[in-house]
Design a protein around this motif. Structure first.
Motif, PDB file in Angstrom:
ATOM      1  N   TYR A  10       0.824  -1.215   0.000  1.00 52.85           N
ATOM      2  CA  TYR A  10       0.000   0.000   0.000  1.00 52.85           C
ATOM      3  C   TYR A  10       0.855   1.260   0.000  1.00 52.85           C
ATOM      4  O   TYR A  10       0.497   2.264  -0.620  1.00 52.85           O
ATOM      5  N   THR A  11       1.994   1.239   0.698  1.00 51.64           N
ATOM      6  CA  THR A  11       2.867   2.425   0.659  1.00 51.64           C
ATOM      7  C   THR A  11       3.426   2.619  -0.744  1.00 51.64           C
ATOM      8  O   THR A  11       3.479   3.744  -1.248  1.00 51.64           O
ATOM      9  N   TRP A  12       3.849   1.531  -1.391  1.00 54.70           N
ATOM     10  CA  TRP A  12       4.388   1.645  -2.753  1.00 54.70           C
ATOM     11  C   TRP A  12       3.317   2.130  -3.729  1.00 54.70           C
ATOM     12  O   TRP A  12       3.564   3.001  -4.553  1.00 54.70           O
ATOM     13  N   MET A  13       2.114   1.549  -3.619  1.00 54.36           N
ATOM     14  CA  MET A  13       1.035   1.918  -4.537  1.00 54.36           C
ATOM     15  C   MET A  13       0.631   3.381  -4.360  1.00 54.36           C
ATOM     16  O   MET A  13       0.433   4.105  -5.340  1.00 54.36           O
ATOM     17  N   ARG A  14       0.515   3.821  -3.115  1.00 53.73           N
ATOM     18  CA  ARG A  14       0.133   5.215  -2.873  1.00 53.73           C
ATOM     19  C   ARG A  14       1.206   6.181  -3.365  1.00 53.73           C
ATOM     20  O   ARG A  14       0.894   7.264  -3.857  1.00 53.73           O
ATOM     21  N   CYS A  15       2.466   5.773  -3.239  1.00 53.93           N
ATOM     22  CA  CYS A  15       3.549   6.609  -3.743  1.00 53.93           C
ATOM     23  C   CYS A  15       3.456   6.737  -5.267  1.00 53.93           C
ATOM     24  O   CYS A  15       3.556   7.839  -5.819  1.00 53.93           O
ATOM     25  N   LEU A  16       3.229   5.645  -5.950  1.00 47.28           N
ATOM     26  CA  LEU A  16       3.125   5.659  -7.406  1.00 47.28           C
ATOM     27  C   LEU A  16       1.896   6.417  -7.890  1.00 47.28           C
ATOM     28  O   LEU A  16       1.935   7.104  -8.922  1.00 47.28           O
ATOM     29  N   VAL A  46       7.917  14.839   3.425  1.00 52.56           N
ATOM     30  CA  VAL A  46       7.831  14.991   1.961  1.00 52.56           C
ATOM     31  C   VAL A  46       6.599  14.314   1.375  1.00 52.56           C
ATOM     32  O   VAL A  46       6.362  14.388   0.169  1.00 52.56           O
ATOM     33  N   ARG A  47       5.823  13.617   2.215  1.00 52.50           N
ATOM     34  CA  ARG A  47       4.599  12.943   1.771  1.00 52.50           C
ATOM     35  C   ARG A  47       4.876  11.976   0.616  1.00 52.50           C
ATOM     36  O   ARG A  47       4.159  11.909  -0.383  1.00 52.50           O
ATOM     37  N   GLN A  48       5.962  11.252   0.775  1.00 49.35           N
ATOM     38  CA  GLN A  48       6.340  10.171  -0.123  1.00 49.35           C
ATOM     39  C   GLN A  48       6.776   8.998   0.747  1.00 49.35           C
ATOM     40  O   GLN A  48       7.067   9.176   1.932  1.00 49.35           O
ATOM     41  N   PHE A  49       6.825   7.819   0.152  1.00 50.48           N
ATOM     42  CA  PHE A  49       7.330   6.652   0.871  1.00 50.48           C
ATOM     43  C   PHE A  49       8.611   6.154   0.218  1.00 50.48           C
ATOM     44  O   PHE A  49       8.866   6.388  -0.965  1.00 50.48           O
ATOM     45  N   PRO A  57      10.848   3.623  -1.722  1.00 52.92           N
ATOM     46  CA  PRO A  57      12.191   4.111  -1.982  1.00 52.92           C
ATOM     47  C   PRO A  57      12.247   5.385  -2.842  1.00 52.92           C
ATOM     48  O   PRO A  57      13.149   5.525  -3.668  1.00 52.92           O
ATOM     49  N   HIS A  58      11.315   6.307  -2.651  1.00 48.29           N
ATOM     50  CA  HIS A  58      11.358   7.561  -3.406  1.00 48.29           C
ATOM     51  C   HIS A  58      12.600   8.353  -2.998  1.00 48.29           C
ATOM     52  O   HIS A  58      12.903   8.486  -1.806  1.00 48.29           O
ATOM     53  N   PRO A  59      13.334   8.915  -3.960  1.00 46.81           N
ATOM     54  CA  PRO A  59      14.563   9.647  -3.631  1.00 46.81           C
ATOM     55  C   PRO A  59      14.361  10.803  -2.658  1.00 46.81           C
ATOM     56  O   PRO A  59      15.270  11.121  -1.878  1.00 46.81           O
ATOM     57  N   GLU A  60      13.190  11.442  -2.676  1.00 45.77           N
ATOM     58  CA  GLU A  60      12.960  12.564  -1.761  1.00 45.77           C
ATOM     59  C   GLU A  60      13.047  12.127  -0.303  1.00 45.77           C
ATOM     60  O   GLU A  60      13.395  12.926   0.569  1.00 45.77           O
ATOM     61  N   VAL A  61      12.730  10.880  -0.041  1.00 48.73           N
ATOM     62  CA  VAL A  61      12.810  10.379   1.330  1.00 48.73           C
ATOM     63  C   VAL A  61      14.271  10.305   1.780  1.00 48.73           C
ATOM     64  O   VAL A  61      14.620  10.756   2.879  1.00 48.73           O
ATOM     65  N   TYR A  62      15.131   9.751   0.949  1.00 52.60           N
ATOM     66  CA  TYR A  62      16.542   9.616   1.314  1.00 52.60           C
ATOM     67  C   TYR A  62      17.222  10.987   1.437  1.00 52.60           C
ATOM     68  O   TYR A  62      18.161  11.148   2.226  1.00 52.60           O
ATOM     69  N   ALA A 111      18.391   3.333  -1.296  1.00 51.70           N
ATOM     70  CA  ALA A 111      19.420   4.174  -0.679  1.00 51.70           C
ATOM     71  C   ALA A 111      20.725   4.121  -1.465  1.00 51.70           C
ATOM     72  O   ALA A 111      21.427   5.130  -1.591  1.00 51.70           O
ATOM     73  N   LYS A 112      21.054   2.940  -1.996  1.00 51.51           N
ATOM     74  CA  LYS A 112      22.281   2.799  -2.782  1.00 51.51           C
ATOM     75  C   LYS A 112      22.181   3.598  -4.079  1.00 51.51           C
ATOM     76  O   LYS A 112      23.132   4.289  -4.474  1.00 51.51           O
ATOM     77  N   TYR A 113      21.049   3.520  -4.757  1.00 52.27           N
ATOM     78  CA  TYR A 113      20.862   4.308  -5.972  1.00 52.27           C
ATOM     79  C   TYR A 113      20.898   5.805  -5.668  1.00 52.27           C
ATOM     80  O   TYR A 113      21.358   6.602  -6.488  1.00 52.27           O
ATOM     81  N   PHE A 114      20.432   6.188  -4.481  1.00 52.76           N
ATOM     82  CA  PHE A 114      20.485   7.595  -4.092  1.00 52.76           C
ATOM     83  C   PHE A 114      21.925   8.052  -3.896  1.00 52.76           C
ATOM     84  O   PHE A 114      22.236   9.239  -4.078  1.00 52.76           O
ATOM     85  N   GLY A 115      22.794   7.131  -3.508  1.00 57.96           N
ATOM     86  CA  GLY A 115      24.206   7.477  -3.374  1.00 57.96           C
ATOM     87  C   GLY A 115      24.823   7.244  -2.015  1.00 57.96           C
ATOM     88  O   GLY A 115      25.990   7.579  -1.788  1.00 57.96           O
ATOM     89  N   TYR A 116      24.068   6.645  -1.085  1.00 57.10           N
ATOM     90  CA  TYR A 116      24.610   6.362   0.239  1.00 57.10           C
ATOM     91  C   TYR A 116      25.476   5.105   0.225  1.00 57.10           C
ATOM     92  O   TYR A 116      25.173   4.144  -0.495  1.00 57.10           O
ATOM     93  N   PRO A 117      26.511   5.038   1.049  1.00 54.92           N
ATOM     94  CA  PRO A 117      27.067   3.741   1.416  1.00 54.92           C
ATOM     95  C   PRO A 117      25.979   2.989   2.194  1.00 54.92           C
ATOM     96  O   PRO A 117      25.277   3.588   3.021  1.00 54.92           O
ATOM     97  N   VAL A 118      25.842   1.704   1.921  1.00 54.33           N
ATOM     98  CA  VAL A 118      24.699   0.956   2.457  1.00 54.33           C
ATOM     99  C   VAL A 118      25.144  -0.332   3.124  1.00 54.33           C
ATOM    100  O   VAL A 118      26.004  -1.063   2.608  1.00 54.33           O
ATOM    101  N   CYS A 119      24.533  -0.604   4.275  1.00 57.23           N
ATOM    102  CA  CYS A 119      24.670  -1.903   4.942  1.00 57.23           C
ATOM    103  C   CYS A 119      23.320  -2.602   4.933  1.00 57.23           C
ATOM    104  O   CYS A 119      22.321  -2.039   5.399  1.00 57.23           O
ATOM    105  N   TRP A 120      23.299  -3.797   4.399  1.00 56.74           N
ATOM    106  CA  TRP A 120      22.084  -4.619   4.411  1.00 56.74           C
ATOM    107  C   TRP A 120      22.158  -5.570   5.598  1.00 56.74           C
ATOM    108  O   TRP A 120      23.105  -6.334   5.748  1.00 56.74           O
ATOM    109  N   ILE A 121      21.153  -5.492   6.476  1.00 52.62           N
ATOM    110  CA  ILE A 121      21.037  -6.403   7.607  1.00 52.62           C
ATOM    111  C   ILE A 121      20.244  -7.619   7.152  1.00 52.62           C
ATOM    112  O   ILE A 121      19.045  -7.531   6.872  1.00 52.62           O
ATOM    113  N   ASN A 122      20.922  -8.744   7.080  1.00 50.24           N
ATOM    114  CA  ASN A 122      20.316  -9.963   6.543  1.00 50.24           C
ATOM    115  C   ASN A 122      20.032 -10.942   7.678  1.00 50.24           C
ATOM    116  O   ASN A 122      20.729 -11.929   7.864  1.00 50.24           O
TER     117      ASN A 122
END
Length: 232
Positions: free
Chosen positions: A47-53, A147-150, A152-157, A184-195
């Motif tokens: 629902y967050t993804w759909m509302r963002c789109l 920013v009223r976005q969810f 992985p919208h770039p405005e959030v990062y 976050a990686k596409y936005f340009g941050y160094p990223v750690c994935w917690i698996n």
């Protein structure tokens, strides 16, 4: 690579166990708790993804309520107003993973700023953190409400940059959600994935800089100086 000066965490699933709601789900609907928790979380994300789109933003509490109603309808379960309120309120009392409190202390003792950047509303983030007694563990609690976005919208990062007043390379973004880590990686941050689950990272063209089994593992292997190039 620049020295990391701040660590920005996702909240849901990274620091706090979204499936801690399973206990109440099971109490209200015996033998269905796990199914409810998992479908509820998946539909909440959808629902967050759909509302963002669609450009139809509602806050995270709305997505949570709507996802719960859909879940109960799909599973053929009656949902009373009292039950709905009780279950949704559990999302304000999520349990932190056992490794999280000490890991946050260790990162802050190393001189790193810590923040949460979450799809949650201002109210929900604050309540979750306060109810777990971890308010003092964070310098900033950042909500997508700004920013009223969810994700992985770039405005959030971008919100973390604006709040911390640092360069992208100075901020390590940490998430258990590979779609979030990818954004976050596409936005340009160094990223750690917690698996935590031993899963496979999404095939979307980028990879995380670090992979750790949990936040405690990240903190234990993070150099005091914060230099990411020294972390393996």
């Amino acid at each position: 690579m620049n020295t990391i000066k701040a660590v920005v965490f996702d909240l849901y699933g990274t620091l706090y166990d979204v499936h801690s709601v399973r206990t109440l789900c099971e109490r209200l609907y015996p033998a269905r708790g796990d199914a409810i928790s998992r479908m509820w979380r998946q539909k909440q994300l959808e629902y967050t993804w759909m509302r963002c789109l669609m450009g139809q933003y509602k806050d995270f509490e709305s997505a949570t309520v709507e996802a719960l109603r859909h879940t109960c309808g799909s599973l053929g379960l009656a949902l009373s107003p009292a039950g709905e309120a009780s279950l949704c309120n559990e999302y304000l009392r999520l349990a932190p993973f056992a490794d999280v409190p000490q890991a946050l202390q260790r990162l802050r003792a190393a001189g790193l700023k810590t923040a949460i950047l979450s799809n949650g509303s201002r109210h929900s983030i604050r309540q979750v953190v306060e109810n777990s007694g971890l308010t003092s563990s964070f310098d900033h609690l950042i909500s997508v409400d700004e920013v009223r976005q969810f994700k992985p919208h770039p405005e959030v990062y971008q919100l973390a940059l604006d709040t911390l007043n640092l360069d992208k390379a100075d901020i390590l973004f940490v998430s258990c959600n590979s779609w979030d880590a990818t954004g976050a990686k596409y936005f340009g941050y160094p990223v750690c994935w917690i698996n935590r689950s031993g899963g496979v990272f999404d095939e979307l063209g980028v990879s995380p800089d670090l992979v750790r089994r949990d936040v405690g593992d990240l903190a234990a292997r993070f150099p005091v100086a914060g230099a990411l190039e020294n972390v393996s």
